[in-house]
Design a protein around this motif. Sequence first.
Motif, PDB file in Angstrom:
ATOM      1  N   LEU A 133     -35.529  49.701   8.705  1.00 12.36           N
ATOM      2  CA  LEU A 133     -35.111  50.791   9.595  1.00 12.36           C
ATOM      3  C   LEU A 133     -34.707  52.068   8.872  1.00 12.36           C
ATOM      4  CD1 LEU A 133     -33.018  48.960  12.349  1.00 12.36           C
ATOM      5  CD2 LEU A 133     -35.419  49.629  12.404  1.00 12.36           C
ATOM      6  N   GLU A 134     -34.118  51.935   7.693  1.00  9.91           N
ATOM      7  CA  GLU A 134     -33.589  53.130   7.037  1.00  9.91           C
ATOM      8  C   GLU A 134     -34.662  54.136   6.633  1.00  9.91           C
ATOM      9  OE1 GLU A 134     -30.847  51.684   4.085  1.00  9.91           O
ATOM     10  OE2 GLU A 134     -29.318  51.231   5.610  1.00  9.91           O
ATOM     11  N   PRO A 135     -35.876  53.712   6.233  1.00  9.21           N
ATOM     12  CA  PRO A 135     -36.914  54.718   5.985  1.00  9.21           C
ATOM     13  C   PRO A 135     -37.284  55.526   7.238  1.00  9.21           C
ATOM     14  CG  PRO A 135     -37.497  52.659   4.922  1.00  9.21           C
ATOM     15  CD  PRO A 135     -36.316  52.368   5.794  1.00  9.21           C
ATOM     16  N   LYS A 136     -36.963  54.990   8.411  1.00  6.18           N
ATOM     17  CA  LYS A 136     -37.212  55.715   9.658  1.00  6.18           C
ATOM     18  C   LYS A 136     -36.049  56.647  10.011  1.00  6.18           C
ATOM     19  CE  LYS A 136     -39.538  51.527  11.372  1.00  6.18           C
ATOM     20  NZ  LYS A 136     -40.915  51.940  11.139  1.00  6.18           N
ATOM     21  N   GLY A 137     -35.021  56.658   9.166  1.00  6.90           N
ATOM     22  CA  GLY A 137     -33.881  57.527   9.395  1.00  6.90           C
ATOM     23  C   GLY A 137     -32.685  56.856  10.026  1.00  6.90           C
ATOM     24  N   HIS A 138     -32.814  55.579  10.389  1.00 15.15           N
ATOM     25  CA  HIS A 138     -31.706  54.853  10.997  1.00 15.15           C
ATOM     26  C   HIS A 138     -30.734  54.344   9.928  1.00 15.15           C
ATOM     27  CE1 HIS A 138     -34.116  55.182  14.544  1.00 15.15           C
ATOM     28  NE2 HIS A 138     -35.020  54.303  14.129  1.00 15.15           N
ATOM     29  N   THR A 139     -29.534  53.987  10.371  1.00 16.52           N
ATOM     30  CA  THR A 139     -28.503  53.452   9.487  1.00 16.52           C
ATOM     31  C   THR A 139     -28.112  52.057   9.946  1.00 16.52           C
ATOM     32  OG1 THR A 139     -27.618  55.679   9.105  1.00 16.52           O
ATOM     33  CG2 THR A 139     -26.195  53.820   8.542  1.00 16.52           C
ATOM     34  N   VAL A 181     -26.824  51.316  13.522  1.00 13.29           N
ATOM     35  CA  VAL A 181     -26.820  49.936  14.020  1.00 13.29           C
ATOM     36  C   VAL A 181     -25.718  49.164  13.298  1.00 13.29           C
ATOM     37  CG1 VAL A 181     -28.168  47.831  14.315  1.00 13.29           C
ATOM     38  CG2 VAL A 181     -29.316  50.071  14.398  1.00 13.29           C
ATOM     39  N   LEU A 182     -24.781  48.620  14.056  1.00 13.45           N
ATOM     40  CA  LEU A 182     -23.716  47.792  13.497  1.00 13.45           C
ATOM     41  C   LEU A 182     -24.039  46.330  13.781  1.00 13.45           C
ATOM     42  CD1 LEU A 182     -20.851  47.541  12.207  1.00 13.45           C
ATOM     43  CD2 LEU A 182     -19.930  47.687  14.534  1.00 13.45           C
ATOM     44  N   VAL A 183     -24.273  45.564  12.721  1.00 14.32           N
ATOM     45  CA  VAL A 183     -24.520  44.134  12.872  1.00 14.32           C
ATOM     46  C   VAL A 183     -23.195  43.410  12.722  1.00 14.32           C
ATOM     47  CG1 VAL A 183     -25.785  42.128  12.032  1.00 14.32           C
ATOM     48  CG2 VAL A 183     -26.858  44.392  11.960  1.00 14.32           C
ATOM     49  N   PHE A 184     -22.830  42.651  13.745  1.00 11.55           N
ATOM     50  CA  PHE A 184     -21.495  42.055  13.820  1.00 11.55           C
ATOM     51  C   PHE A 184     -21.654  40.564  14.069  1.00 11.55           C
ATOM     52  CE2 PHE A 184     -17.274  41.666  16.107  1.00 11.55           C
ATOM     53  CZ  PHE A 184     -16.497  41.979  14.993  1.00 11.55           C
ATOM     54  N   GLY A 185     -21.637  39.797  12.960  1.00 16.38           N
ATOM     55  CA  GLY A 185     -21.906  38.380  13.103  1.00 16.38           C
ATOM     56  C   GLY A 185     -21.100  37.527  12.152  1.00 16.38           C
ATOM     57  N   ASP A 186     -21.587  36.301  11.975  1.00 17.76           N
ATOM     58  CA  ASP A 186     -20.927  35.334  11.110  1.00 17.76           C
ATOM     59  C   ASP A 186     -21.797  35.065   9.887  1.00 17.76           C
ATOM     60  OD1 ASP A 186     -22.940  33.636  12.135  1.00 17.76           O
ATOM     61  OD2 ASP A 186     -21.630  32.933  13.740  1.00 17.76           O
ATOM     62  N   LEU A 205     -13.830  48.816  14.068  1.00 15.26           N
ATOM     63  CA  LEU A 205     -15.183  49.078  13.574  1.00 15.26           C
ATOM     64  C   LEU A 205     -15.926  50.053  14.482  1.00 15.26           C
ATOM     65  CD1 LEU A 205     -16.100  45.431  12.534  1.00 15.26           C
ATOM     66  CD2 LEU A 205     -15.822  47.381  10.988  1.00 15.26           C
ATOM     67  N   LEU A 206     -15.751  49.897  15.780  1.00 15.76           N
ATOM     68  CA  LEU A 206     -16.384  50.835  16.714  1.00 15.76           C
ATOM     69  C   LEU A 206     -15.829  52.241  16.518  1.00 15.76           C
ATOM     70  CD1 LEU A 206     -16.443  48.682  19.987  1.00 15.76           C
ATOM     71  CD2 LEU A 206     -18.414  49.331  18.574  1.00 15.76           C
ATOM     72  N   ASP A 207     -14.535  52.314  16.300  1.00 15.91           N
ATOM     73  CA  ASP A 207     -13.904  53.621  16.087  1.00 15.91           C
ATOM     74  C   ASP A 207     -14.355  54.244  14.770  1.00 15.91           C
ATOM     75  OD1 ASP A 207     -11.850  55.640  16.864  1.00 15.91           O
ATOM     76  OD2 ASP A 207     -10.931  54.976  14.994  1.00 15.91           O
ATOM     77  N   ARG A 208     -14.514  53.427  13.746  1.00 18.63           N
ATOM     78  CA  ARG A 208     -14.876  53.945  12.428  1.00 18.63           C
ATOM     79  C   ARG A 208     -16.337  54.398  12.371  1.00 18.63           C
ATOM     80  NH1 ARG A 208     -14.570  50.593   6.650  1.00 18.63           N
ATOM     81  NH2 ARG A 208     -15.555  52.229   5.367  1.00 18.63           N
ATOM     82  N   TYR A 209     -17.241  53.561  12.884  1.00 19.16           N
ATOM     83  CA  TYR A 209     -18.668  53.831  12.701  1.00 19.16           C
ATOM     84  C   TYR A 209     -19.326  54.486  13.913  1.00 19.16           C
ATOM     85  CZ  TYR A 209     -18.285  50.842   8.584  1.00 19.16           C
ATOM     86  OH  TYR A 209     -17.915  50.316   7.371  1.00 19.16           O
ATOM     87  N   GLN A 210     -18.726  54.339  15.098  1.00 18.14           N
ATOM     88  CA  GLN A 210     -19.299  54.896  16.320  1.00 18.14           C
ATOM     89  C   GLN A 210     -20.807  54.607  16.399  1.00 18.14           C
ATOM     90  OE1 GLN A 210     -18.105  59.023  16.769  1.00 18.14           O
ATOM     91  NE2 GLN A 210     -16.008  58.572  16.186  1.00 18.14           N
ATOM     92  N   PRO A 211     -21.184  53.336  16.339  1.00 17.36           N
ATOM     93  CA  PRO A 211     -22.610  52.994  16.285  1.00 17.36           C
ATOM     94  C   PRO A 211     -23.316  53.238  17.608  1.00 17.36           C
ATOM     95  CG  PRO A 211     -21.306  51.020  16.560  1.00 17.36           C
ATOM     96  CD  PRO A 211     -20.323  52.143  16.356  1.00 17.36           C
TER      97      PRO A 211
END
Length: 203
Positions: free
Chosen positions: A54-60, A26-31, A81-87
């Motif tokens: 979320l991370e204890p469930k295995g998500h990033t 999950v990529l959070v993209f805000g201000d 960012l999309l290219d780097r993390y491919q969320p």
Amino acid sequence: MVRSIFIKLLVWGCLVLALPASAASVLVFGDSLSAAYGLNNPQQGWVSLLADHLEPKGHTVINASVSGETTRGGLSRLPALLDRYQPDFLVLELGGNDGLQGLDLNGIQERLQAMIDLAHQANTEVILLGIRIPPNYGPRYTEPFFALFGDLAAANDLVYLPFMLEGVAEDPDLMQSDGIHPTAAAQPLILQNVLDILPATLR
């Protein structure tokens, strides 16, 4: 030898069973609302709390939020960012600073749409967080500003939270002295607002 192989297979099987059915990034993209602005510790921010959930469930969870960010700056930063993390998911929380500056509403909507398009081209599901701005510019601006998030969500069939500060912005005790940024005490409430609309694959 056979016993050793059996034990290894058993351990491997247990590890597989322990993994979540569909771990996601999950990529959070805000201000500043997502960058823990004004808090003593960034770990108090709702995005860090989301990661704790979320991370204890295995998500990033990756927080790429920047205080002061606008849709123009976000649009320039997002492709890398999309290219780097491919969320798998993009939590898009931008537009508030554009509104505070009274920028053209069509331009704000067009840039948000461009970011949504970039995410979809990268096979990333978009979760849109809407925001209200103070009434300084009057309802002829603030109401269409608020509505544009809903229009984007409907046009693109997005998971959508109309007002991320619901239950927070109305309470002065939950807002910092500037009246714009929430306090540390408000962060769990923001988190719950976000959790309530997350796709089932994350919850």
